[in-house]
Design a protein around this motif. Structure first.
Motif, short mmCIF file in Angstrom:
data_model
loop_
_atom_site.label_atom_id
_atom_site.label_comp_id
_atom_site.label_asym_id
_atom_site.label_seq_id
_atom_site.Cartn_x
_atom_site.Cartn_y
_atom_site.Cartn_z
N LYS A 1 0.83 -1.20 0.00
CA LYS A 1 0.00 0.00 0.00
C LYS A 1 0.86 1.26 0.00
O LYS A 1 0.63 2.20 -0.75
N LYS A 2 1.92 1.23 0.82
CA LYS A 2 2.77 2.43 0.94
C LYS A 2 3.73 2.58 -0.22
O LYS A 2 4.35 3.63 -0.39
N ASP A 3 3.89 1.52 -1.06
CA ASP A 3 4.80 1.59 -2.19
C ASP A 3 4.12 2.08 -3.46
O ASP A 3 4.79 2.32 -4.47
N LEU A 4 2.79 2.20 -3.44
CA LEU A 4 2.09 2.64 -4.64
C LEU A 4 2.57 4.03 -5.04
O LEU A 4 2.69 4.93 -4.21
N LEU A 5 2.87 4.17 -6.32
CA LEU A 5 3.26 5.47 -6.86
C LEU A 5 2.00 6.20 -7.34
O LEU A 5 1.11 5.59 -7.94
N VAL A 6 1.90 7.48 -7.04
CA VAL A 6 0.79 8.30 -7.53
C VAL A 6 1.39 9.35 -8.46
O VAL A 6 2.13 10.24 -8.01
N THR A 7 1.10 9.23 -9.73
CA THR A 7 1.69 10.15 -10.70
C THR A 7 1.09 11.54 -10.55
O THR A 7 0.07 11.73 -9.87
N ALA A 8 1.72 12.51 -11.21
CA ALA A 8 1.21 13.88 -11.16
C ALA A 8 -0.20 13.97 -11.73
O ALA A 8 -0.96 14.87 -11.39
N GLY A 9 -0.56 13.00 -12.58
CA GLY A 9 -1.91 12.97 -13.13
C GLY A 9 -2.92 12.24 -12.25
O GLY A 9 -4.06 12.06 -12.64
N LYS B 1 -2.76 9.04 -11.21
CA LYS B 1 -2.88 7.60 -11.46
C LYS B 1 -2.06 6.81 -10.45
O LYS B 1 -0.90 7.15 -10.16
N ASN B 2 -2.63 5.72 -9.91
CA ASN B 2 -1.92 4.83 -9.00
C ASN B 2 -1.18 3.76 -9.82
O ASN B 2 -1.78 3.09 -10.66
N VAL B 3 0.11 3.62 -9.52
CA VAL B 3 0.93 2.63 -10.22
C VAL B 3 1.57 1.70 -9.20
O VAL B 3 2.25 2.16 -8.27
N ALA B 4 1.34 0.40 -9.35
CA ALA B 4 1.96 -0.59 -8.47
C ALA B 4 3.31 -0.99 -9.07
O ALA B 4 3.36 -1.57 -10.15
N PRO B 5 4.42 -0.69 -8.39
CA PRO B 5 5.73 -0.95 -9.00
C PRO B 5 6.14 -2.42 -9.05
O PRO B 5 6.84 -2.83 -9.97
N GLN B 6 5.74 -3.21 -8.06
CA GLN B 6 6.29 -4.56 -7.95
C GLN B 6 5.97 -5.47 -9.14
O GLN B 6 6.85 -6.21 -9.59
#
Length: 613
Positions: free
Chosen positions: A468-476, A478-483
């Motif tokens: 949950k804490k690793d999710l990236l939130v782009t400037a737009g 959007k949630n991105v799961a890196p793993q």
């Protein structure tokens, strides 16, 4: 596919203690070997259950002689070895709460744990570890005895292991075996057995309080779903300071599976040929290294391996569908096994029946590769706070890309925001002296919030999406799961490690530690010259080649998930340089802090969108 929001395994487990499991193992197996210690490069010595019991009794007696009572704390600062187990079981039987400390920690980090836990004894493996412990103990408010397993230099303030054991001989003589057992069995299922400090990647570590029943119930649960017994043997090399290997070793001891200790992590591959395990507990990084080692071959050998892997993958498709290869494919597989796969199996001892994987997400492509060549990886899931196993694939219930179904007596629920919630007897008592932090992750009904995002498929298998804490939130937004992206890329021959970045940025980008052997081979073939890895990774033609290769693996991801740029790193992420946790997971905060300038370089001209790396 229908996705469930909740699944449970309602099999009931009896409450018990780790002391009961220890004594049951001793009584069942007596003079049979419990542990194996590598004495030379080609010989391991056995240590029996009976001998273990005698040494554990001496540890308990020595703790009593030094004034420790039930409920006091003792720390263990050591690499995996028989003395680790002796010290731990001695503490359990004496009612002393053990506090494991990662041997990679520094003196200031050790000081925090000693002060926070109030530990009065530190068992240290080497003179170097004893020195670190001594520096930390000097700043503790309580007196701390340092006990070293290995020889000490002249003038050391630590006590030698043999002297420590001898210091309890008077106590030992005054208590019969029967009386000792009676005293040891005073432990209650809900007594705290151990306090484990998290790695502290996001601040000061928290002490996770696990009770006897937390861990003992997990031992019993895993025993019901994985076939491990007296005919088996294993190797213990993941840090015992982490609960995964430790719980597994309790299980192995209880069922009669011999536990072998390699000389070091560096000698593991050589020692596997001597110890020849039938089951191994490991983390994804080890499988990545084995895979990369196989796929890094060059020339005619690479052609053979690529052909064999293709054959194996076609066979795997049939087997996963419940069929078996026949005719030409069966013949090709037999040839591939003889020429290629048998070499990999020999490298892990030649007798392995299955791996158990935990401590982080395993790339489905990696799992499929090992399955296809005849090495089963049973991926599971859990956290320190859950002792740790909550789910695991089994030989009968196996699905690549998932962490399996719940183990007995365990409930899994998916919250509205996708977070995985766990309830069961393995869930911790709480964080040591931190009731507020405990309340943040555990509700009144006993549900523990894992911090992981996941889903349950229609057959009850749990799939982990990301932290949950690793999710990236782009400037737009959007949630991105890196793993999932990182795990896919790790199977590429040119990629050793990968970290996706892009939080609060317009687009995602990649930090890649390349697999230098194949990358250097490609560069030579292109006539590229370099004098150092720094020069190689800075070469724009090299970066462009890696970009083309890795982006080609991601053609099916959403546009907002697709990385736009790559930065190559010359230094591998390791425990020693601080980029990896002791369980070989990347410390993302450390990456952001130390490599902020590299990350910023990936967003040159995007400063208006960058409020942080």
């Amino acid at each position: 596919m229908t996705t469930l929001s909740r699944v449970e395994n309602d099999t009931e487990l009896p409450e018990s203690t780790l002391v009961e499991l220890f004594l049951e193992g001793v009584d069942r197996f007596g003079d049979e070997p419990a542990f194996q210690r590598m004495e030379t490069v080609d010989r391991a010595a056995d240590i029996s259950y009976a001998e273990t019991f005698r040494t554990v009794r001496r540890v308990s007696a020595a703790l009593t002689a030094h004034g420790l009572k039930r409920g006091d704390r003792a720390a263990i600062l050591a690499e995996n070895r028989p003395e680790w187990a002796f010290s731990d079981y001695g503490c359990l039987c004496a009612g002393v709460i053990s506090v494991p400390i990662y041997p990679t920690l520094t003196s200031p980090q050790i000081l925090y744990i000693l002060k926070n836990s109030g530990a009065r004894v530190v068992f240290a493996s080497t003179a170097e570890q004893a020195e670190k412990a001594g520096l930390a103990a000097g700043d503790c408010p309580q007196d701390v005895l340092i006990v070293a397993y290995d020889a000490l230099p002249a003038g050391s303030d630590a006590m030698a292991w043999d002297d420590f054991l001898a210091s309890g001989d008077d106590v030992l003589k005054s208590v019969s075996d029967a009386a000792y057992r009676t005293e040891a069995l005073l432990a209650q299922p809900h007594d705290v057995a151990t306090v484990l400090y998290t790695s502290g990647t996001t601040g000061q570590p928290k002490g996770v309080m696990l009770t006897h029943n937390n861990v003992a119930s997990d031992v019993r649960a895993v025993c019901l779903v994985l076939p491990i017994g007296q005919r088996d043997n294993t190797v213990s090399f993941l840090p015992l300071s982490h609960i995964l290997q430790r719980m597994a070793d309790y299980l192995f001891f209880w069922v009669g599976c011999r536990v072998g200790y390699p000389r070091s992590i560096d000698s593991l591959i050589d020692d596997l040929k001597v110890l020849r395990p039938t089951v191994i507990v490991s983390v994804p990084r080890i499988y990545e290294k084995i895979y990369n080692g196989v796929m890094a071959a060059q020339g005619p050998k690479k052609v053979l391996i690529d052909w064999a892997v293709g054959v194996a993958d076609r066979a795997a498709t049939l087997r996963l569908a419940g069929s078996e290869p026949r005719g030409l494919l069966a013949l090709q597989y037999a040839i591939a096994n003889k020429l290629v796969f048998s070499k990999v199996k020999t490298a892990v001892g030649g007798r392995l029946e299955f791996f158990v994987s935990g401590g982080g997400p395993l790339a489905p492509a990696l799992n499929r590769f090992f399955y296809s060549i005849g090495l089963m990886i049973l991926e599971g899931y859990g956290l320190t706070e859950t002792s740790p196993v909550t789910n695991v694939n089994t030989l009968d219930q196996f699905r690549i890309g998932t962490v399996g179904k719940p183990v007995p007596s365990t409930e899994i629920r998916i919250a509205e925001d996708g977070e995985i919630l766990i309830r069961g007897p393995q869930v911790m008592k709480g964080y040591y002296n931190q009731p507020e932090a405990t309340a943040e992750v555990m509700d009144a009904d006993g549900w523990f919030a894992t911090g992981d995002i996941g889903e349950i498929d229609s057959d009850g298998f749990l799939k982990i999406t990301d932290r949950k804490k690793d999710l990236l939130v782009t400037a737009g937004g959007k949630n991105v799961a890196p793993q999932p992206i990182e795990n896919r890329l790790k199977t590429h021959a040119l990629v050793e490690q990968a970290v996706l970045v892009g939080d609060r940025r317009r687009y995602c980008a990649l930090l890649i530690v390349p697999a230098f052997r194949p990358l250097e081979s490609w560069a030579r073939g292109q006539g590229i010259e370099w004098t150092s890895r720094a020069e190689l990774t800075a070469n724009p033609d090299v970066t462009a080649h890696v970009e083309r290769e890795v982006f080609g693996m991601l053609t099916d991801v959403a546009p907002y998930q697709m990385p736009k740029k790559v930065a190559l790193l010359e230094e591998e992420f390791t425990i020693e340089n601080g980029y990896l946790t002791p369980t070989l997971k990347v410390k993302r905060r450390v990456v952001r802090e130390r490599l902020g300038h590299v990350i910023d370089g990936l967003y040159a001209g995007e400063a208006a969108d960058a409020t942080g790396p």
